[in-house]
Design an enzyme around this catalytic site. Sequence first.
Site, PDB file in Angstrom:
ATOM      1  N   ARG A   1      -7.741  -4.583  -3.196  1.00  0.00           N
ATOM      2  CA  ARG A   1      -7.306  -3.411  -3.981  1.00  0.00           C
ATOM      3  C   ARG A   1      -8.288  -3.223  -5.140  1.00  0.00           C
ATOM      4  O   ARG A   1      -8.101  -3.800  -6.209  1.00  0.00           O
ATOM      5  CB  ARG A   1      -5.892  -3.621  -4.521  1.00  0.00           C
ATOM      6  CG  ARG A   1      -4.880  -3.791  -3.422  1.00  0.00           C
ATOM      7  CD  ARG A   1      -3.479  -4.013  -3.922  1.00  0.00           C
ATOM      8  NE  ARG A   1      -2.707  -4.614  -2.860  1.00  0.00           N
ATOM      9  CZ  ARG A   1      -2.222  -3.971  -1.805  1.00  0.00           C
ATOM     10  NH1 ARG A   1      -2.372  -2.660  -1.708  1.00  0.00           N
ATOM     11  NH2 ARG A   1      -1.569  -4.608  -0.869  1.00  0.00           N
TER      12      ARG A   1
ATOM     13  N   CYS B   1       0.831  -1.216   0.000  1.00  0.00           N
ATOM     14  CA  CYS B   1       0.000   0.000   0.000  1.00  0.00           C
ATOM     15  C   CYS B   1       0.862   1.262   0.000  1.00  0.00           C
ATOM     16  O   CYS B   1       0.539   2.256  -0.655  1.00  0.00           O
ATOM     17  CB  CYS B   1      -0.911   0.024   1.225  1.00  0.00           C
ATOM     18  SG  CYS B   1      -2.030  -1.364   1.283  1.00  0.00           S
TER      19      CYS B   1
HETATM   20  C1  BEZ Z   1       0.584  -4.546   1.872  1.00  0.00           C
HETATM   21  O1  BEZ Z   1       1.802  -4.704   1.916  1.00  0.00           O
HETATM   22  O2  BEZ Z   1       0.087  -3.510   1.446  1.00  0.00           O
HETATM   23  C2  BEZ Z   1      -0.305  -5.666   2.298  1.00  0.00           C
HETATM   24  C3  BEZ Z   1       0.118  -6.950   2.080  1.00  0.00           C
HETATM   25  C4  BEZ Z   1      -0.693  -7.982   2.505  1.00  0.00           C
HETATM   26  C5  BEZ Z   1      -1.883  -7.720   3.154  1.00  0.00           C
HETATM   27  C6  BEZ Z   1      -2.289  -6.401   3.340  1.00  0.00           C
HETATM   28  C7  BEZ Z   1      -1.491  -5.374   2.910  1.00  0.00           C
END
Ligand code: BEZ
Length: 241
Positions: free
Chosen positions: A140, A57
């Site tokens: 997402r 994110c």
């Molecule tokens: C992230 O790195 O944005 C992420 C990875 C796995 C689950 C939720 C967020």
Amino acid sequence: MTMEEKQEVQVIPMPRIGDKAPHFKAVTTQGEINFPEDYSGKWVILFSHPADFTPVCTSEFITFAHMEQQFEEANCKLVGLSVDGLYSHIAWLRTIKEKIEYKGMKNVEVKFPLIEDITMEVAKKYGMIQPGESSTKAVRAVFYIDPKGVIRTIIYYPLSLGRNFDELYRVLIALQTADAFSVATPADWRPGDEVIVPPAGSCGVAKERMESKSEDIKCYDWFFCTKKLDKEKVLKTVLKK
Ligand code: BEZ
């Protein structure tokens, strides 16, 4: 069936392409918004992300913020959402600006609104909670909403997969080009590539197209005809450049 069980199996319809964007009011890092009414006359990319202070994110937010001006030039506003609270959002955006350098992008200020959605009210309305992936984090999702408030494209990615921003931008320009020139865009289309003209609606037009010696329209077969559309013309119309 108990109330809890009923709630568990409650099915919330997911918005679809062509639907009016579901309405909501929300608190964001840029104040309250009334959606989609506040964005009337503009394109909006409404996107969700799983959680603040997570690596994928963070890489996406830095990239979105870095490209914000580019989207703005195409009359498109960005609005983010996650199932986190306002203070977490503020702290995370401050950390991004003050501490994170990613692929040469640093000191990046996220100026677009990030919606607080602890109750998941908005996320559920937009089908951003997909329990097979996570029942507490939004996937997402990317919603393209046109100036009339209609959903025009929806893309979903799982938690582990960062979005491709060239593609996010390409989709916006392709949608605007299709609207402005009444054409469709073929595989991997980019401004300057040929566009697809509406299919022949009668045997007569099909015959005419196949027999035409015109340089303007090229037919691979009667149902698959393209024409040139200059890059400059696209950019002038879409980006007013
Ligand atoms: C992230 O790195 O944005 C992420 C990875 C796995 C689950 C939720 C967020």
